[in-house]
Write a protein that holds these residues in place. Structure first.
Motif, PDB file in Angstrom:
ATOM      1  N   LEU A 166       9.217   9.757  90.023  1.00  0.00           N
ATOM      2  CA  LEU A 166       8.734   9.936  88.664  1.00  0.00           C
ATOM      3  C   LEU A 166       9.851   9.644  87.649  1.00  0.00           C
ATOM      4  O   LEU A 166      10.955  10.158  87.767  1.00  0.00           O
ATOM      5  N   VAL A 193       1.276   8.195  93.670  1.00  0.00           N
ATOM      6  CA  VAL A 193       1.667   8.782  92.372  1.00  0.00           C
ATOM      7  C   VAL A 193       2.299   7.778  91.404  1.00  0.00           C
ATOM      8  O   VAL A 193       1.757   7.501  90.353  1.00  0.00           O
ATOM      9  N   PRO A 290       1.913  12.618  83.083  1.00  0.00           N
ATOM     10  CA  PRO A 290       0.915  11.678  83.609  1.00  0.00           C
ATOM     11  C   PRO A 290       1.164  10.245  83.140  1.00  0.00           C
ATOM     12  O   PRO A 290       0.650   9.313  83.748  1.00  0.00           O
ATOM     13  N   TYR A 293       2.050   7.995  85.973  1.00  0.00           N
ATOM     14  CA  TYR A 293       1.197   7.824  87.156  1.00  0.00           C
ATOM     15  C   TYR A 293       0.710   6.384  87.319  1.00  0.00           C
ATOM     16  O   TYR A 293       0.516   5.664  86.342  1.00  0.00           O
ATOM     17  N   THR A 297      -3.776   7.244  90.890  1.00  0.00           N
ATOM     18  CA  THR A 297      -3.651   8.660  90.538  1.00  0.00           C
ATOM     19  C   THR A 297      -4.470   8.954  89.284  1.00  0.00           C
ATOM     20  O   THR A 297      -5.104  10.010  89.181  1.00  0.00           O
ATOM     21  N   TRP A 298      -4.524   8.012  88.331  1.00  0.00           N
ATOM     22  CA  TRP A 298      -5.361   8.174  87.137  1.00  0.00           C
ATOM     23  C   TRP A 298      -6.840   8.261  87.526  1.00  0.00           C
ATOM     24  O   TRP A 298      -7.575   9.110  87.026  1.00  0.00           O
TER      25      TRP A 298
END
Ligand SMILES: [Zn+2]
Length: 463
Positions: A166, A193, A290, A293, A297-298
């Motif tokens: 991330l 992710v 988010p 992402y 993942t969305w």
């Protein structure tokens, strides 16, 4: 014209990443990672601060992993007071990871000092304190993906997705008409992710990682099937399943996939305990960002507001709760740090789990030589934990598919995506020598001309 590049770490090795690009007008530091490895050597390498790094006009950080960020508090404590540019998600992750690292530094120094005191030898100071880690956190400056900013006189920086963890980024510098790309750590495409690594437009110079320059992973798509099979069998024999976990990246990917399998009805519901305070904090950062992402993942988020399965997970905070897990029966999953089983709460769980043949240990990442995790993978007969022998009777499976790193094929594909005629120089870093040399050979075969494998402290004049 003078444009110099000097490597101060992660050169012919994987940790301690840091390099400086210098012109007559200004200089910029990239990464300030911790060297990990043999204690004495690591302490020596981590204590020394290159003058170039300290006097840089700005710094850029590609991602939060400790081998890239972990010595920033020491640099700041030594007087570096410039901005450190990185993505908002990396700032949040780095803040919790640097605090955790400071706690480890303090604990390690305390432990070492007990022994030194007994021997009447001089005591050591921790590399940095919790207060110093907090102070370092105030130097971070958010820079979003694809936003170009002049970070030092004559130096522009833009961040592109690296698809690794991330917030991870590749850094593109524009200096004196040169486009210098640093890949940071690259992820593998299709990793859950995070988005896939991006192709950065037209670099003149590429500084690339080479962690898996000579190794290929099993595709991620096959991993879900395999995980389902392993967990289903383990469920039927009421196993306790222990997963030694790395706190950031792999834990969240694994949790997401297990949660998906249970939600899709492909796996019976069973409790998943996450016994790692740092993993809990890191997962909260994942929920908060988010914007990082990938599409899947969305999409998943549309049907399930809780992709990290919070309702299904049971987070363990206190040590007493962790110890209580020793007495519960399977089937259940216990994810506990640390990833290479060197200390951390996983050690207690292994003591209770490994002697029983019905139980399962899933190893999810690279295990360095000499670590307990490595011996488990090698299938030794018994393991010594806290001075006691425990037979290793349980099943052990290695699931390397969730590695956050690009493999040899991914790295070569990246190089195929650029035109060797337009790239003046390539520098390969962040790999054990064998991995880096193997990648260097492949890159040269693609037609790239000046492929360099730097040594620590080596300086280059850029073409
Ligand atoms: Zn990394």
């Amino acid at each position: 014209m003078s444009l110099k590049l000097t490597f101060y770490g992660a050169a012919r090795t994987v940790t301690g990443s840091k390099f400086v690009i210098k012109t007559r007008r200004s200089s910029v530091l990239t990464e300030y990672g911790l060297f990990q490895g043999h204690r004495k050597k690591a302490l020596e390498m981590n204590s020394r601060i290159p003058e170039d790094a300290l006097s840089a006009d700005a710094m850029v950080l590609s991602h939060a992993h400790i081998d890239h960020s972990g010595n920033i508090p020491r640099l700041v404590a030594a007087g570096f007071n410039k901005r450190i540019f990185t993505t908002p998600a990396t700032i949040d992750l780095a803040n919790i990871m640097l605090l955790d690292s400071a706690e480890i530094q303090e604990r390690d120094a305390e432990y070492a000092n007990k022994k030194l005191e007994e021997k009447g030898e001089p005591l050591i100071e921790p590399l940095y304190s919790i207060e110093e880690a907090q102070a370092a956190g105030r130097s971070f400056e958010p820079l979003d993906y694809h936003e170009t900013r002049e970070i030092a006189p004559g130096v522009k920086a833009t961040l592109y997705d690296a698809g690794h963890i991330l917030g991870s980024a590749q850094v593109l510098y524009e200096i004196k008409g040169r486009r210098i790309l640093f890949t940071g750590d690259l992820g593998q495409p299709q990793l859950p992710v995070v988005r896939d690594p991006e192709r950065v437009p037209e670099p003149d110079i590429i500084i690339s990682e080479s962690t898996y320059g000579d190794r290929t992973h099993t595709p991620v798509a096959e991993a879900k099937e395999r995980l389902q099979g392993l967990l289903q069998d383990a469920y039927e024999r009421k196993a306790k399943i222990v997963v030694p976990a790395f706190s950031v990246g792999r834990t969240q990917a694994l949790v997401l996939v297990m949660h998906e399998l249970m939600t899709e009805g492909r796996l019976p519901d069973m409790p998943i305990w996450v016994d790692s305070p740092l993993s809990l904090e890191a997962t909260q950062v994942f929920r908060k960002h988010p914007e990082c992402y990938d599409k899947e993942t969305w999409e998943y988020l549309k049907q399930d507001k809780d992709p990290f399965g919070f309702f299904r997970l049971r987070y363990v905070k206190k040590v007493e709760e962790s110890k209580a897990l020793n007495h519960i029966n399977g089937p259940c999953v216990i994810i506990a740090s640390s990833g290479m089983c060197e200390g951390g709460r996983v050690v207690h769980h292994l003591k209770k789990t490994i002697p029983d043949p019905k139980n399962l240990v899933i190893i999810t990442g690279f295990q360095a030589p000499g670590t307990l995790g490595r011996r488990i993978v090698e299938g030794v007969e018994s393991i010594r934990l806290y001075g006691e022998e425990f037979p290793l009777n349980c099943e052990v499976e290695v699931l390397n598919e969730y590695s956050a790193h690009a493999d040899r094929t991914d790295l070569i594909n990246m190089f195929k995506g650029y035109d060797p005629k337009n790239v003046k120089q390539v520098f390969l870093v962040h790999g054990d020598e064998r991995q880096t040399l193997a990648l260097g050979k492949a890159v040269a075969e693609l037609g790239y001309e000046h492929v360099e494998i730097p040594e620590v402290d080596q300086e280059f004049e850029l073409r």
